[in-house]
Design a protein around this motif. Structure first.
Motif, short mmCIF file in Angstrom:
data_model
loop_
_atom_site.label_atom_id
_atom_site.label_comp_id
_atom_site.label_asym_id
_atom_site.label_seq_id
_atom_site.Cartn_x
_atom_site.Cartn_y
_atom_site.Cartn_z
N LEU A 404 1.01 -1.16 0.04
CA LEU A 404 -0.09 0.08 0.00
C LEU A 404 0.88 1.29 0.04
N TYR A 405 1.74 1.19 0.89
CA TYR A 405 2.70 2.35 0.87
C TYR A 405 3.61 2.58 -0.64
N PHE A 406 3.89 1.57 -0.92
CA PHE A 406 4.48 1.64 -2.43
C PHE A 406 3.64 2.15 -3.54
N LEU A 407 2.51 1.83 -3.46
CA LEU A 407 1.30 2.35 -4.27
C LEU A 407 0.97 3.74 -4.22
N PHE A 408 0.64 4.08 -2.69
CA PHE A 408 0.48 5.32 -2.34
C PHE A 408 1.36 5.85 -1.44
N PRO A 409 2.70 6.40 -1.91
CA PRO A 409 3.70 6.64 -0.84
C PRO A 409 3.31 7.93 -0.25
N ASP A 410 2.25 8.92 -0.67
CA ASP A 410 2.05 10.03 0.07
C ASP A 410 1.37 9.95 1.33
N ALA A 411 0.92 8.58 1.87
CA ALA A 411 0.18 8.43 2.91
C ALA A 411 1.35 7.88 4.13
N GLU A 412 2.58 7.81 3.68
CA GLU A 412 3.72 7.71 4.67
C GLU A 412 4.39 8.95 5.06
N GLU A 413 4.82 9.06 6.32
CA GLU A 413 5.55 10.08 6.79
C GLU A 413 6.83 10.42 6.25
N MET A 414 7.56 9.29 5.93
CA MET A 414 9.05 9.22 5.24
C MET A 414 8.78 8.28 4.08
N PRO A 415 8.16 8.86 3.01
CA PRO A 415 8.16 7.79 2.01
C PRO A 415 9.56 7.25 1.30
N LYS A 416 9.40 5.93 1.19
CA LYS A 416 10.52 4.98 0.68
C LYS A 416 10.57 5.00 -0.64
N ALA A 417 9.42 5.23 -1.44
CA ALA A 417 9.44 5.37 -2.88
C ALA A 417 8.43 6.59 -3.47
N PRO A 418 9.00 7.68 -3.14
CA PRO A 418 8.03 8.57 -3.64
C PRO A 418 8.12 8.86 -5.16
N TYR A 419 6.83 9.21 -5.77
CA TYR A 419 6.64 9.59 -7.14
C TYR A 419 7.64 10.51 -7.79
N ASP A 420 8.56 10.17 -8.60
CA ASP A 420 9.38 11.36 -9.25
C ASP A 420 8.63 12.61 -9.73
N ASP A 421 8.99 13.75 -9.30
CA ASP A 421 8.32 14.99 -9.74
C ASP A 421 8.33 14.97 -11.37
N LYS A 422 9.69 14.43 -11.97
CA LYS A 422 9.86 14.56 -13.10
C LYS A 422 9.45 13.31 -14.13
N ILE A 423 8.52 12.65 -13.65
CA ILE A 423 8.07 11.59 -14.49
C ILE A 423 7.45 12.30 -15.74
N ASN A 424 7.98 11.64 -16.83
CA ASN A 424 7.30 12.08 -18.21
C ASN A 424 6.07 11.33 -18.54
N TYR A 425 5.00 12.08 -18.14
CA TYR A 425 3.67 11.43 -18.50
C TYR A 425 3.14 11.38 -19.93
N ASN A 426 3.82 12.30 -20.62
CA ASN A 426 3.77 12.36 -22.13
C ASN A 426 4.55 11.00 -22.75
N VAL A 427 4.01 9.90 -22.77
CA VAL A 427 4.84 8.71 -23.00
C VAL A 427 5.17 8.93 -24.61
N ASP A 428 4.55 9.64 -25.36
CA ASP A 428 4.91 9.86 -26.75
C ASP A 428 6.05 10.39 -27.11
N ASP A 429 6.94 10.82 -26.16
CA ASP A 429 8.03 11.81 -26.11
C ASP A 429 9.45 10.88 -26.09
N ASP A 430 9.39 9.59 -25.86
CA ASP A 430 10.40 8.80 -25.32
C ASP A 430 10.57 7.85 -26.18
N GLN A 431 11.46 6.73 -26.03
CA GLN A 431 11.79 5.62 -27.13
C GLN A 431 10.46 4.47 -27.33
N TRP A 432 9.71 4.76 -26.31
CA TRP A 432 8.67 4.00 -26.51
C TRP A 432 7.28 4.69 -27.27
N LYS A 433 7.53 5.26 -27.94
CA LYS A 433 6.76 6.12 -28.75
C LYS A 433 5.48 4.95 -29.49
#
Length: 922
Positions: A404-433
């Motif tokens: 649960l903490y892995f999927l929703f790290p914002d529920a944990e005080e000290m997240p071990k695996a937070p989502y990167d703010d720089k995630i490229n949500y526009n998947v059309d721009d990388d090699q997996w176009k």
């Protein structure tokens, strides 16, 4: 009459052709058809020529009610016809030899590897062409008399046709591969015989005894003295058990949820690699070619045939196709995708879709996210205190919480695996176009990988159902508490680039954003202090636009019931057609977000309406909801506006401007033809539109209803539908894992070609909204092939290369690729080869480990001083080729070539001899 009858009974016609003669004539006819009667000579064979293609011709013949196949095999090499085809005398002894006799003395292709059936004859004798008479599978030739008749028939046919190609007869059982043959020349004859013995005579176990036997056979009845015999030797060693040494490939370092705790690294990656070492066995061949018999000694008491002194080493590996983890994960998940079991069947009635209030109390996820900074102990205690309302599943609490903490790290005080703010949500721009899934390491990405772990390790379908149930309850909780879902791309559902599940969660986030905005507006409106003389409408306007000084004057020009509201900004150029006042841009409702399945449903509804007038009106009405809202907002912001003003702003192409200007400096114009049609949707909608600002209109997008629809959509899925929602992302994650592994392996073109093919297939598969499991099964097969190839290559690298070296020697890479093709490959660089040293060390370590196991000793000193084991074990196969040239059958005969091939295995000896004789000078 009686005498006549008696004479007729005992009269024999000796001119009638016998069956034997017919058989020989048919053989001769076939030989002529194949044009084998002419005397030919060929270029001398070069090394590896036996690996060239072989030509095969076949004809059926019958003799004594037995069907035979008469075959001709020929190596496809360049041939040169002799210019002395018609000569009867020859200038030298070699001119009297047949091509077959010349080939048996050529050592360039000794111990060649020929896998095709019947070509073992070429390997045993070193000849490039031969004829073979063999019975069909229904018949066997085991009687000695019949064998002699067939061999004599071949001899007669060859003599009559002047055919100098060696001919064989296959006798005994087919599996024995026993051949007897003859080769007839103009002045010579060569007998080609074989010997098979299950028990090896003691004098034939070593080279010394074989040399004696060879010389006795040549000099039998001749009384001649032979020159030195040339010897070729190959020893074969086998290595199959290296489990107790450092040479085995380490198993994949992936023991998901096998320990006491679950780590983020385990949750966030897919396993890769073979479950066991794919290299089954090493076959090492050490060779000495054309050595004089006086140079080498091999007897019962002493032998010079030590592998480390051999000039030529060749290696061949037996490679298996093991079960690989990544392929196995996908196969397991694909099986779940065909299931129709519901969550209620797997988890009980508690997993049924109920109202939000009861659901919010029964989920471990609700407890998890109730506090923004909860502690693990608090979560566990609260969850266990309410387990009467929780569902029972195979995933234990201490494993579920890290997930649960892995999927929703914002529920944990000290997240071990937070989502990167720089995630490229526009998947059309990388090699997996073109691959329509989601951003790498986003929420759906993590969910798909964790779902595969649960399905494979934690309880199959029940574990996946439990995970999905908790996931849906967390999404519901976040919707009710207006907590955005992390790891999801911002904005409207991305129907073009992302999968359906990602669009659904984007819809929830849109609903949360709209809900928060609406509640914030309501709160501000409720708390706003309304001054005397100000209407509520004016306060509403302040929420949507900043009124300019000029707007304040406009307000005073209109009566209270028709004052402008909902203005966003003044248009920089446009003015109202009727009054010349500035045109104001209205605050409009945002476009209605829709997911891919909703757009498809809308399209189906439009198609089902038909094409008649009523259907057209209904279609226009359905499409005009957004238009009506925009017209009402425009009228509210511009009370004195006409339809022409709206068209100029909303659809400029439908306003036809003229060259002249009006009194306010605006171009004079008129509406387009389609806007002038009587009762067209635009004019009808304008007439029915009232001046209502956006914040007072009926919502085009009902966030509450849309969120509940998404939650119902997620909660009502059965286990197969859940798997199909996650399958595209899981396969994409597998492909990314595979791509990373190929990049780390040695440069190999085949896996890269497969990767490209997989990506193209995945692009096609993910584009369709309805998943086709067969397509994903085909993709999984390709992934399995690449994974096996990489596992095999990695195992070879562990055993044959220095892992501390970064060198990518092309010769080494070529060597490993050849081994991967199950070919016998020469070890490069001769005596100084690092690969040769590693192979020798491997054999030494295996011998050492075996000796330690037998003696229960762990002291290296004792092992080395005892001398109880050698660096190499006893060879599993010995092969000898003996060659000599000697006069036979008498000392005055022209010297003839002789050859003997000997194969010694543990419990059998196999000899193939070619002994020539002069047919002119006896």
């Amino acid at each position: 009459m009686n005498n006549v009858e008696i004479d007729d009974i005992y009269h024999h016609d000796f001119t009638t052709t016998s069956e034997w003669e017919v058989f020989i004539a048919r053989l001769e006819e076939i030989i002529h058809e194949w044009k084998l009667s002419n005397l030919k000579t060929y270029k001398a064979l070069k090394e590896a020529d036996f690996n060239l293609p072989w030509e095969e011709n076949t004809e059926k013949v019958n003799f004594a009610d037995v069907e035979f196949s008469f075959k001709y095999y020929r190596l496809k090499v360049d041939e040169i016809k002799s210019e002395s085809n018609n000569k009867l005398l020859f200038d030298s002894k070699e001119d009297s030899w047949t091509q077959c006799q010349k080939d048996i003395l050529n050592a360039t292709n000794d111990f060649a590897q020929l896998d095709q059936d019947k070509l073992e004859i070429a390997r045993l004798y070193g000849i490039r062409e031969f004829l073979l008479l063999m019975p069909t599978k229904q018949s066997l030739i085991t009687d000695e008399t019949r064998i002699k008749i067939l061999l004599s028939s071949l001899t007669v046919a060859l003599s009559n046709t002047y055919c100098e190609v060696a001919a064989f007869v296959q006798v005994q059982e087919h599996w024995q591969k026993f051949y007897l043959g003859v080769n007839i020349g103009r002045k010579t004859r060569m007998h080609l015989n074989m010997v098979h013995l299950k028990k090896i005579p003691s004098h034939c176990r070593h080279l010394t005894g074989l040399l004696t036997l060879f010389k006795q056979k040549i000099g039998e009845g001749c009384g001649i003295k032979l020159d030195s015999v040339l010897v070729s030797v190959r020893l074969s060693y086998s290595l199959k058990d290296w489990s107790n040494t450092t040479w085995t490939q380490d198993p994949p370092d992936f023991e998901f949820m096998q320990g006491e705790t679950v780590g983020v690294d385990e949750l966030g990656k897919l396993p890769f690699g073979a479950t066991f070492d794919p290299i089954k066995e090493f076959h090492l061949f050490v060779s000495w070619l054309e050595i004089c018999e006086n140079v080498i000694i091999d007897s019962e008491g002493f032998s010079d045939l030590e592998p480390l002194t051999a000039p030529q080493w060749s290696l061949q590996v037996e490679i298996s196709s093991p079960i690989c983890l990544l392929n196995d994960y996908l196969s397991n998940f694909l099986e779940l995708c065909s299931s129709t079991k519901s969550l209620i069947e797997l988890l009980g009635v508690g997993a049924a879709y109920t109202d939000s209030e009861s659901q919010s109390l029964s989920s471990a996820f609700n407890i998890l996210t109730e506090s923004r900074i909860p502690s693990i102990s608090t979560v566990v205690s609260k969850t266990t205190s309410k387990n009467s309302k929780n569902i029972d599943g195979p995933i234990t609490e201490d494993v579920l919480l890290p997930i649960l903490y892995f999927l929703f790290p914002d529920a944990e005080e000290m997240p071990k695996a937070p989502y990167d703010d720089k995630i490229n949500y526009n998947v059309d721009d990388d090699q997996w176009k073109g691959v329509k899934t989601c951003a790498i390491n986003g929420l759906i990405w993590r969910l798909a990988i964790v779902a595969a772990h649960c399905a494979y390790n934690l309880g199959s379908m029940s574990a996946l159902a439990q995970l999905w149930y908790e996931f849906v309850q967390e999404v519901r909780f976040r919707w009710e508490k207006c907590i955005p879902i992390p790891g999801i791309g911002p904005g409207f559902p991305d129907c073009v680039r992302t999968c359906l599940l990602h669009q659904k969660l984007q819809m929830i986030n849109c609903c949360i954003a709209r809900k928060k905005m609406r509640e914030e507006c309501e709160r501000k409106e409720h708390n706003l202090v309304i001054d005397e003389g100000e209407s509520s409408d004016d306060s509403e306007d302040d929420e949507f636009f900043e009124c300019l000084n000029e707007e304040a004057n406009d307000v005073g020009k209109n009566p209270p019931w028709n004052r402008p509201v909902g203005r966003l900004a003044k248009h920089p150029t446009l003015r109202l057609v009727q009054t010349g006042e500035a045109l104001y841009l209205p605050v409009t409702q945002d476009p209605v977000p829709k997911t891919e399945d909703q757009l498809e449903e809308d399209a189906e509804v439009m198609m089902q309406l038909g094409t008649d007038k009523t259907a057209s009106m209904m279609r226009a009405r359905l499409m005009s909801a957004s238009l009506l809202s925009d017209m009402e907002s425009f009228k509210a912001a511009n009370p004195l506006a006409l339809l022409d003003d709206f068209i100029k702003w909303y659809s400029p192409h439908d306003w036809i401007a003229e060259d002249s200007l009006d009194q306010w400096g605006q171009p004079i114009g008129h509406l387009s033809q389609r806007m002038l049609i009587k009762n067209n949707p635009w004019s009808s909608t304008w007439e029915s539109a009232e001046p209502v600002p956006a914040h007072r209109q009926k919502r085009l997008f009902d966030d509450t209803r849309e969120a509940e629809k998404v939650l119902h959509y997620l909660a009502s899925k059965n286990i197969g539908q859940i798997g199909q929602l996650l399958l595209p992302v899981l396969v994409h994650a597998a492909l990314v894992t595979l791509h990373d592994q190929v990049a780390e392996a040695l440069p190999m073109p085949e896996p890269r070609i497969h990767l490209q093919s997989i990506r193209y297939r995945l692009q096609t598969a993910t584009t369709a909204i309805r998943q086709k499991l067969q397509t994903y099964e085909e993709i999984n097969c390709l992934i399995g092939k690449v994974e096996v190839t990489i596992a095999q290559m990695n195992s070879l690298r562990v055993k044959l290369t220095d892992q501390n070296s970064d060198s990518q020697d092309e010769e080494l890479i070529s060597f490993l690729h050849s081994l991967m093709g199950n070919n016998k490959t020469s070890v490069p660089n001769g005596y100084n080869s690092a690969i040769r040293t590693r192979i020798a060390n491997m054999f030494y370590d295996v011998q050492k480990a075996a000796h330690i196991t037998m003696t229960n000793s762990t002291s290296d000193t004792d092992i080395k001083t005892d001398g109880k084991f050698k660096s190499f074990p006893a060879p599993v196969h010995k092969e000898f080729i003996l060659r000599a040239t000697a006069s036979r059958p008498s000392s005055c005969s022209i010297p003839q070539p002789h050859r003997l091939y000997v194969s010694l295995k543990k419990d059998a000896i196999h000899m193939a001899g070619a002994f020539s004789e002069d047919t002119i000078f006896f």
